[in-house]
Design a protein around this motif. Sequence first.
Motif, PDB file in Angstrom:
ATOM      1  N   LYS A   2      -1.185 -16.082  22.202  1.00 53.85           N
ATOM      2  CA  LYS A   2      -0.825 -14.865  21.455  1.00 53.85           C
ATOM      3  C   LYS A   2      -1.994 -14.196  20.913  1.00 53.85           C
ATOM      4  O   LYS A   2      -3.045 -14.604  20.775  1.00 53.85           O
ATOM      5  N   LYS A   3      -1.747 -12.923  20.618  1.00 52.14           N
ATOM      6  CA  LYS A   3      -2.646 -11.933  20.417  1.00 52.14           C
ATOM      7  C   LYS A   3      -2.346 -11.272  19.314  1.00 52.14           C
ATOM      8  O   LYS A   3      -1.161 -10.531  19.087  1.00 52.14           O
ATOM      9  N   TYR A   4      -2.981 -11.207  18.227  1.00 53.50           N
ATOM     10  CA  TYR A   4      -2.741 -10.369  17.067  1.00 53.50           C
ATOM     11  C   TYR A   4      -4.112  -9.385  16.707  1.00 53.50           C
ATOM     12  O   TYR A   4      -5.171  -9.914  16.812  1.00 53.50           O
ATOM     13  N   TYR A  44      -2.249  -4.398  25.366  1.00 59.26           N
ATOM     14  CA  TYR A  44      -1.464  -5.601  25.763  1.00 59.26           C
ATOM     15  C   TYR A  44       0.100  -5.365  25.259  1.00 59.26           C
ATOM     16  O   TYR A  44       0.084  -5.153  24.131  1.00 59.26           O
ATOM     17  N   ASN A  45       1.001  -5.547  26.146  1.00 56.66           N
ATOM     18  CA  ASN A  45       2.365  -5.571  25.884  1.00 56.66           C
ATOM     19  C   ASN A  45       2.723  -6.699  24.706  1.00 56.66           C
ATOM     20  O   ASN A  45       3.808  -6.386  23.956  1.00 56.66           O
ATOM     21  N   ASP A  46       2.087  -7.904  24.750  1.00 62.32           N
ATOM     22  CA  ASP A  46       2.575  -8.715  23.668  1.00 62.32           C
ATOM     23  C   ASP A  46       1.613  -9.011  22.735  1.00 62.32           C
ATOM     24  O   ASP A  46       1.323 -10.251  22.016  1.00 62.32           O
ATOM     25  N   LEU A  47       0.845  -8.045  22.072  1.00 61.39           N
ATOM     26  CA  LEU A  47       0.043  -8.044  20.998  1.00 61.39           C
ATOM     27  C   LEU A  47       0.788  -7.406  19.904  1.00 61.39           C
ATOM     28  O   LEU A  47       1.460  -6.439  19.927  1.00 61.39           O
ATOM     29  N   ASN A  48       0.596  -8.197  18.871  1.00 63.65           N
ATOM     30  CA  ASN A  48       1.166  -7.727  17.557  1.00 63.65           C
ATOM     31  C   ASN A  48       0.212  -7.472  16.601  1.00 63.65           C
ATOM     32  O   ASN A  48      -1.027  -7.878  16.622  1.00 63.65           O
ATOM     33  N   ARG A  73       6.432  -5.076  16.285  1.00 60.99           N
ATOM     34  CA  ARG A  73       5.025  -5.310  16.708  1.00 60.99           C
ATOM     35  C   ARG A  73       4.152  -4.719  15.567  1.00 60.99           C
ATOM     36  O   ARG A  73       2.879  -5.242  15.642  1.00 60.99           O
ATOM     37  N   SER A  98      -4.100 -18.478  18.200  1.00 59.83           N
ATOM     38  CA  SER A  98      -4.104 -16.794  18.851  1.00 59.83           C
ATOM     39  C   SER A  98      -5.567 -16.368  19.195  1.00 59.83           C
ATOM     40  O   SER A  98      -6.363 -17.201  18.592  1.00 59.83           O
TER      41      SER A  98
END
Length: 224
Positions: A2-4, A44-48, A73, A98
């Motif tokens: 996961k990416k934050y 990144y498309n999966d970064l919040n 997001r 993350s």
Amino acid sequence: MKKYAIIVAGGSGVRMGAEIPKQFLLLKGKPLLQYTLQSFLSAYNDLNIILVLPQAHIEKGQEIIKTMNAGERIQITSGGETRFQSVKNGLSNITHPSVVFVHDGVRCMVSQQLIQNCYDQAVAKGSAVPAVAATDSIRIDEGAYHYTIDRSKVRIIQTPQTFRSEILAEAFNQEYNETFTDEATVVEAAGNKVFLIEGDYNNLKITRPIDLCIAEKLLESFIS
């Protein structure tokens, strides 16, 4: 993994001579903060994103987010009296292992490439702190006297300072210390080694009016 991105945007407009906080100043018709947020969303498309704002400016942050159609997001949390407390507030929203980027909201020229480079190194080494070489002569002022040092050994630190979440979260369980100037100093105080990564001279922090002019010229060159 996961990416934050914890985007800290608690600055004022004092040195800019502005009536509004500098993160909301307009650059080519858009708030500085919007460019910052978009860079991370695009990297990144999966970064919040966890956007940390002073309580008084949360509504303004929400207005920016609405114009970006970012869905869920981006979430907002209120900041604290210090950067340390603001980052800690942001970290409280992360519950999964993350990679965490901590970035200055007014570093609006951060590139997707730098974000991705930081992520890759943080995964491999645990941390990635962008830094660029000093280009000016450096002197240390001790009050009664001053002296020069070898600028080839000086590095100017930038953000996003990037860490695996377990390293960062543990470090921010410490009591606050006035020597904590950024996330790297907090992590080092907790006994962890911090690894630098090559930064980007275009990744300037908007602090004074001239910085805004430089950012406008950079944007023009990117567009052209």
